[in-house]
Design a protein around this motif. Structure first.
Motif: not given
Lengths: 114, 113
Positions: B96-102
């Motif tokens: 998804g939007p990358g809230g957990d980091g890349y």
């Protein structure tokens, strides 16, 4: 616009000493904040992240970071540095809504003396 | 088993050539990115794809063309290479939007001579 400042380009510490790497961000709302580490010739590894809640977050390899909204800071700390911690450290900010593009600071190179 | 893999790891080529860098992720993520790291270690986003759809294009010269055949792959093709294209290119992925980091690949060091 989002931005990240890492004031220290290069830091040298002795093995066993404590460490604090500074990060200041600019973002209008509550940001997503990250610290990454890059060892020579390697990709970036996520150390820890902050979205909300407890402002002191624990990460891997014994690192922690504290979010201070009043100071727009997210400094990384470690109580006792090991020689293997020598690397480049990047702070990054992402927006809390919509699709993220992580904005990275310029990095801080950490050297560890025996 | 590498989560985000890039090939090749090193690429040396002459000015004016066309080259491609491939990226594959086996994490089941639906969003993939290309970042460029310059000689001063500064990281800047170039592109982002979500489920094969381009969602971020950061004023990159149109000599750079990303292609995502499926959500597990994001390739980068560069036409008419210039000296200034020399850098390390990182592929990354997120859910998804990358809230957990890349999650980043190990990078491709491109040298244009």
């Amino acid at each position: 616009a989002q931005s990240v400042t890492q004031p220290d380009i290069h830091i040298t510490v002795s093995e066993g000493a404590s460490l604090e790497l500074r990060c200041n961000y600019s973002y209008g709302a509550t940001p997503y904040l990250f610290w990454y580490v890059q060892s020579p010739g390697q990709g970036l590894q996520l150390l820890l992240k902050y979205f909300s809640g407890d402002t002191l977050v624990q990460g891997i390899k014994g690192f922690e970071a504290e979010f201070k909204r009043s100071q727009s800071s997210f400094n990384l700390r470690k109580p006792s540095v090991h020689w293997s911690d020598a690397a480049e450290y990047f702070c990054a900010v992402g927006n809390s809504g919509g699709y993220n593009k992580l904005i990275f600071g310029a990095g801080t190179r950490l050297a560890v003396h025996p | 088993d590498t989560a985000v893999s890039q090939t090749p790891k090193y690429l040396v080529t002459q000015m004016g050539n066309d080259k491609s860098i491939k990226c594959e992720q086996n994490l089941g993520h639906d969003t993939m990115y290309w970042y460029k790291q310059d000689s001063k270690k500064f990281l800047k986003i170039m592109f982002s794809y979500n489920n094969k759809e381009l969602i971020i294009n950061e004023t990159v010269p149109n000599r750079f063309s990303p292609k995502s055949p499926d959500k597990a792959h994001l390739n980068l093709h560069i036409n008419s290479l210039e000296l200034g294209d020399s850098a390390v290119y990182f592929c990354a992925s997120s859910q998804g939007p990358g809230g957990d980091g890349y999650t980043f690949g190990s990078g491709t060091r491109l040298t244009v001579v």
